[in-house]
Design a protein around this motif. Structure first.
Motif, PDB file in Angstrom:
ATOM      1  N   LEU A 102       0.671  -1.225  -0.002  1.00  0.00           N
ATOM      2  CA  LEU A 102      -0.168  -0.037   0.141  1.00  0.00           C
ATOM      3  C   LEU A 102       0.932   1.231  -0.078  1.00  0.00           C
ATOM      4  CD1 LEU A 102      -2.707   1.311   0.198  1.00  0.00           C
ATOM      5  CD2 LEU A 102      -2.657   1.247   2.681  1.00  0.00           C
ATOM      6  N   VAL A 103       2.056   1.136   0.797  1.00  0.00           N
ATOM      7  CA  VAL A 103       2.988   2.415   0.945  1.00  0.00           C
ATOM      8  C   VAL A 103       3.471   2.452  -0.645  1.00  0.00           C
ATOM      9  CG1 VAL A 103       5.132   3.159   1.582  1.00  0.00           C
ATOM     10  CG2 VAL A 103       3.589   2.096   3.301  1.00  0.00           C
ATOM     11  N   ASN A 104       3.855   1.676  -1.334  1.00  0.00           N
ATOM     12  CA  ASN A 104       4.380   1.828  -2.640  1.00  0.00           C
ATOM     13  C   ASN A 104       3.306   2.133  -3.791  1.00  0.00           C
ATOM     14  OD1 ASN A 104       7.030   0.867  -1.792  1.00  0.00           O
ATOM     15  ND2 ASN A 104       6.381  -1.450  -2.322  1.00  0.00           N
ATOM     16  N   LEU A 105       2.001   1.827  -3.527  1.00  0.00           N
ATOM     17  CA  LEU A 105       0.912   2.165  -4.315  1.00  0.00           C
ATOM     18  C   LEU A 105       0.571   3.765  -4.239  1.00  0.00           C
ATOM     19  CD1 LEU A 105      -1.206  -1.079  -4.109  1.00  0.00           C
ATOM     20  CD2 LEU A 105      -0.149  -0.330  -6.209  1.00  0.00           C
ATOM     21  N   THR A 106       0.989   4.098  -3.109  1.00  0.00           N
ATOM     22  CA  THR A 106       0.447   5.559  -2.605  1.00  0.00           C
ATOM     23  C   THR A 106       1.623   6.500  -2.538  1.00  0.00           C
ATOM     24  OG1 THR A 106       0.564   5.003  -0.206  1.00  0.00           O
ATOM     25  CG2 THR A 106      -1.655   4.748  -1.440  1.00  0.00           C
ATOM     26  N   LEU A 107       2.843   6.010  -2.892  1.00  0.00           N
ATOM     27  CA  LEU A 107       4.133   7.095  -2.927  1.00  0.00           C
ATOM     28  C   LEU A 107       3.726   8.354  -3.566  1.00  0.00           C
ATOM     29  CD1 LEU A 107       7.264   4.867  -3.486  1.00  0.00           C
ATOM     30  CD2 LEU A 107       6.538   6.285  -1.370  1.00  0.00           C
ATOM     31  N   GLY A 108       2.985   8.381  -4.611  1.00  0.00           N
ATOM     32  CA  GLY A 108       2.797   9.521  -5.353  1.00  0.00           C
ATOM     33  C   GLY A 108       1.682  10.414  -4.566  1.00  0.00           C
ATOM     34  N   ASP A 109       1.086   9.882  -3.962  1.00  0.00           N
ATOM     35  CA  ASP A 109      -0.075  10.593  -3.173  1.00  0.00           C
ATOM     36  C   ASP A 109      -0.494   9.989  -1.735  1.00  0.00           C
ATOM     37  OD1 ASP A 109      -2.217  12.161  -2.195  1.00  0.00           O
ATOM     38  OD2 ASP A 109      -3.600  12.033  -4.000  1.00  0.00           O
ATOM     39  N   GLN A 110       0.278  10.765  -0.792  1.00  0.00           N
ATOM     40  CA  GLN A 110       0.381  10.034   0.704  1.00  0.00           C
ATOM     41  C   GLN A 110      -1.190  10.229   1.346  1.00  0.00           C
ATOM     42  OE1 GLN A 110       2.328  12.361   3.752  1.00  0.00           O
ATOM     43  NE2 GLN A 110       2.748  13.760   2.262  1.00  0.00           N
ATOM     44  N   THR A 111      -2.009  11.017   0.744  1.00  0.00           N
ATOM     45  CA  THR A 111      -3.220  11.103   1.008  1.00  0.00           C
ATOM     46  C   THR A 111      -4.164   9.902   0.942  1.00  0.00           C
ATOM     47  OG1 THR A 111      -4.123  12.149  -0.766  1.00  0.00           O
ATOM     48  CG2 THR A 111      -3.338  13.590   0.815  1.00  0.00           C
ATOM     49  N   ASN A 112      -3.659   9.132   0.111  1.00  0.00           N
ATOM     50  CA  ASN A 112      -4.406   7.681  -0.109  1.00  0.00           C
ATOM     51  C   ASN A 112      -3.969   6.547   0.816  1.00  0.00           C
ATOM     52  OD1 ASN A 112      -5.890   8.568  -2.205  1.00  0.00           O
ATOM     53  ND2 ASN A 112      -4.252   8.506  -3.769  1.00  0.00           N
ATOM     54  N   PHE A 113      -2.840   6.976   1.626  1.00  0.00           N
ATOM     55  CA  PHE A 113      -2.496   6.191   2.706  1.00  0.00           C
ATOM     56  C   PHE A 113      -3.052   6.809   3.948  1.00  0.00           C
ATOM     57  CE2 PHE A 113       0.230   4.376   6.151  1.00  0.00           C
ATOM     58  CZ  PHE A 113       0.278   3.152   5.558  1.00  0.00           C
ATOM     59  N   ASN A 114      -4.041   6.340   4.434  1.00  0.00           N
ATOM     60  CA  ASN A 114      -4.783   6.978   5.562  1.00  0.00           C
ATOM     61  C   ASN A 114      -5.397   5.758   6.361  1.00  0.00           C
ATOM     62  OD1 ASN A 114      -7.295   5.888   4.162  1.00  0.00           O
ATOM     63  ND2 ASN A 114      -7.020   7.754   2.907  1.00  0.00           N
ATOM     64  N   LEU A 115      -5.932   6.490   7.396  1.00  0.00           N
ATOM     65  CA  LEU A 115      -6.645   5.400   8.479  1.00  0.00           C
ATOM     66  C   LEU A 115      -7.642   4.356   7.787  1.00  0.00           C
ATOM     67  CD1 LEU A 115      -7.475   7.689  11.584  1.00  0.00           C
ATOM     68  CD2 LEU A 115      -5.946   5.694  11.457  1.00  0.00           C
ATOM     69  N   ILE A 116      -8.500   4.788   6.767  1.00  0.00           N
ATOM     70  CA  ILE A 116      -9.259   3.839   6.163  1.00  0.00           C
ATOM     71  C   ILE A 116      -8.520   2.688   5.543  1.00  0.00           C
ATOM     72  CG2 ILE A 116     -11.184   3.931   4.418  1.00  0.00           C
ATOM     73  CD1 ILE A 116     -12.089   6.521   5.160  1.00  0.00           C
ATOM     74  N   SER A 117      -7.576   3.352   4.468  1.00  0.00           N
ATOM     75  CA  SER A 117      -6.938   2.254   3.558  1.00  0.00           C
ATOM     76  C   SER A 117      -5.921   1.212   4.242  1.00  0.00           C
ATOM     77  CB  SER A 117      -6.117   3.047   2.513  1.00  0.00           C
ATOM     78  OG  SER A 117      -5.179   3.815   2.997  1.00  0.00           O
ATOM     79  N   ALA A 118      -5.342   2.017   5.345  1.00  0.00           N
ATOM     80  CA  ALA A 118      -4.324   0.975   6.181  1.00  0.00           C
ATOM     81  C   ALA A 118      -5.206   0.181   7.115  1.00  0.00           C
ATOM     82  CB  ALA A 118      -3.789   2.072   7.150  1.00  0.00           C
ATOM     83  N   SER A 119      -6.335   0.665   7.628  1.00  0.00           N
ATOM     84  CA  SER A 119      -7.177  -0.412   8.233  1.00  0.00           C
ATOM     85  C   SER A 119      -7.813  -1.402   7.496  1.00  0.00           C
ATOM     86  CB  SER A 119      -8.237   0.437   9.012  1.00  0.00           C
ATOM     87  OG  SER A 119      -7.775   1.616  10.005  1.00  0.00           O
ATOM     88  N   ALA A 120      -8.233  -1.139   6.273  1.00  0.00           N
ATOM     89  CA  ALA A 120      -8.539  -2.078   5.468  1.00  0.00           C
ATOM     90  C   ALA A 120      -7.695  -3.284   5.091  1.00  0.00           C
ATOM     91  CB  ALA A 120      -9.169  -1.491   4.087  1.00  0.00           C
ATOM     92  N   VAL A 121      -6.375  -2.963   5.195  1.00  0.00           N
ATOM     93  CA  VAL A 121      -5.185  -3.828   4.769  1.00  0.00           C
ATOM     94  C   VAL A 121      -5.216  -4.639   6.080  1.00  0.00           C
ATOM     95  CG1 VAL A 121      -2.945  -4.093   4.819  1.00  0.00           C
ATOM     96  CG2 VAL A 121      -3.903  -2.574   3.197  1.00  0.00           C
ATOM     97  N   ILE A 122      -5.198  -4.141   7.276  1.00  0.00           N
ATOM     98  CA  ILE A 122      -4.946  -4.863   8.152  1.00  0.00           C
ATOM     99  C   ILE A 122      -6.325  -6.130   8.402  1.00  0.00           C
ATOM    100  CG2 ILE A 122      -5.372  -4.768  10.968  1.00  0.00           C
ATOM    101  CD1 ILE A 122      -3.583  -2.300  10.835  1.00  0.00           C
TER     102      ILE A 122
END
Length: 421
Positions: free
Chosen positions: A353-373
């Motif tokens: 997810l970090v690699n996918l969102t490197l270009g826009d860190q707003t996409n690495f957020n509580l929602i997307s990180a929680s979904a991964v977990i």
């Protein structure tokens, strides 16, 4: 952000003795139910040289000098990450020499530093065993024994010219742990506190899995260069919160059992209570959410807010695991480690997810990180419990997690609902 500026964000005896082969019977300082540390016979199962305190898990090194200084020409001109880290090491140190007295086949430390070093190595073994068994990490993934700089001179020159004390930490730029000298800390030395050492060991695992073992993680460097660094702030918060939960996890296999306040024997009551995983009333509020999303990493970290967000996460995980007892906690802990990195198509880990969102860190957020977990939790009741705790304590709208959470997961009523940001 220039690479020297990310360093602060990464900083959260002479005698002879026999050299028996592992397992080695030694006396270490072990916590009792009364809250005191007493000598207890233990086995070091991975040590290869008990005098120089080195083995499969770690190698202790004394007398090192490590200095981070953004004005240091060696750091400025370092062509690679490895060269950058090596340039901080102004003195590589030397082998430590532990001193023992043999009694009934058991090695008893003969001085304070040997007690401290033996107990530290034993605690590293416990953390290593936890991530190898509970975390299900293959032995090969741990790599070479980690260097542990014992009582080094460690200076962050951009912050202070004085050598740091009263701390134990994993420091990615030099790919090593540090057990610093203590001065004002009057309670149990950090090296003998198994939960604290496991917390620090968890940072090593997070670095290996989420950051790919990078000395200077790419996401932290790229994302910290903006006026607001929400992705970097969240990464640091996840690292701290997960380390607290794993630190708790290692205590569950100790003689004293699961301890949500494992910090208490080394720190004062307020500090320990503030990080107590069993506190069920920790909630995200508007101020903290705004800080997470709008502060630069230097401001966010300077105020210690990664620990506040991390504590909310750790408490939410603890509450989710409680219904099923110790077995449920271990299931959750294994799922969390599996979520660190996962190359399975359509089920990315945090690293992906970090690699996918490197270009826009707003996409690495509580929602997307929680979904991964959540996606890495296969037990349905546990998945539902984690969803409810995240929705409640992290103030995530239930609708935002509807694609990964069961329909019955609508959150709890411990925390107030927040307005949309």
């Amino acid at each position: 952000m220039h690479r020297t500026l990310i360093v602060a964000a990464l900083a959260s005896l002479a005698a002879c003795a026999p050299e028996p082969e592992a397992p080695v019977r030694v006396s270490a300082l072990v916590l009792t139910n009364s809250g005191t540390y007493v000598p207890q016979e233990v086995q070091l199962t991975t040590v290869t040289n008990v005098v120089s305190m080195e083995g499969v898990v770690a190698k202790l090194v004394g007398g090192a000098r490590i200095r981070s200084d953004s004005q240091d020409p060696e750091l400025i001109n370092a062509p690679t990450e490895e060269a950058f880290g090596n340039a901080m090491i102004k003195g590589g140190g030397r082998d430590v020499t532990a001193s023992f007295i043999t009694h009934d086949g058991v090695l008893w430390p003969a001085d304070f530093h040997t007690w401290n070093m033996v107990t530290a190595y034993y605690n590293f073994e416990k953390a290593f065993d936890y991530f190898r068994t509970v975390g299900n990490i293959p032995l090969a993934d741990f790599g070479d024994p980690i260097t542990v700089y014992y009582f080094p001179e460690f200076i962050l020159a951009d912050t202070s010219g004085e050598a740091l004390k009263d701390n134990a930490l994993y420091f990615p730029p030099v790919q090593a742990f540090m057990v610093l000298p203590f001065d004002e800390l009057q309670r149990a030395p950090l090296a003998i506190n198994a939960g604290i050492m496991a917390h620090e060991y968890s940072h090593l695992i997070f670095n290996k899995k989420v950051y790919g073992g990078r000395r200077l993680p790419e996401a932290l460097i790229q994302w910290s260069g903006f006026a607001a660094s929400p992705g970097a702030n969240l990464l640091k918060s996840l690292d701290e919160g997960l380390a607290d939960y794993h630190g708790f996890g290692t205590t569950c296999d100790s003689p004293t059992g699961c301890d949500t306040r494992f910090l208490r024997t080394s720190f004062d009551d307020k500090f320990s209570n503030d990080r107590d995983l069993a506190k069920s009333d920790r909630c995200m509020d508007v101020f903290l959410r705004t800080s997470l999303n709008q502060d630069n990493l230097s401001t966010f970290g300077g105020a210690g807010r990664e620990y506040v967000v991390g504590s909310i996460l750790a408490s939410a995980l603890y509450q989710a695991g409680q219904a099923g007892g110790l077995a449920q906690h271990k299931t959750l802990q294994r799922a969390l480690v599996s979520a660190y990195s996962d190359t399975t198509p359509n089920n990315p880990g945090l690293a992906q997810l970090v690699n996918l969102t490197l270009g826009d860190q707003t996409n690495f957020n509580l929602i997307s990180a929680s979904a991964v977990i959540i996606n890495h939790i296969t037990d349905l009741p546990l998945k539902t419990a984690v969803c409810n705790e995240f929705i409640d304590h992290l103030a995530i709208p239930a609708s935002a997690l509807s694609t990964v959470c069961p329909p019955s997961a609508q959150g709890g009523n411990t925390c107030p609902r927040l307005p949309n940001p």
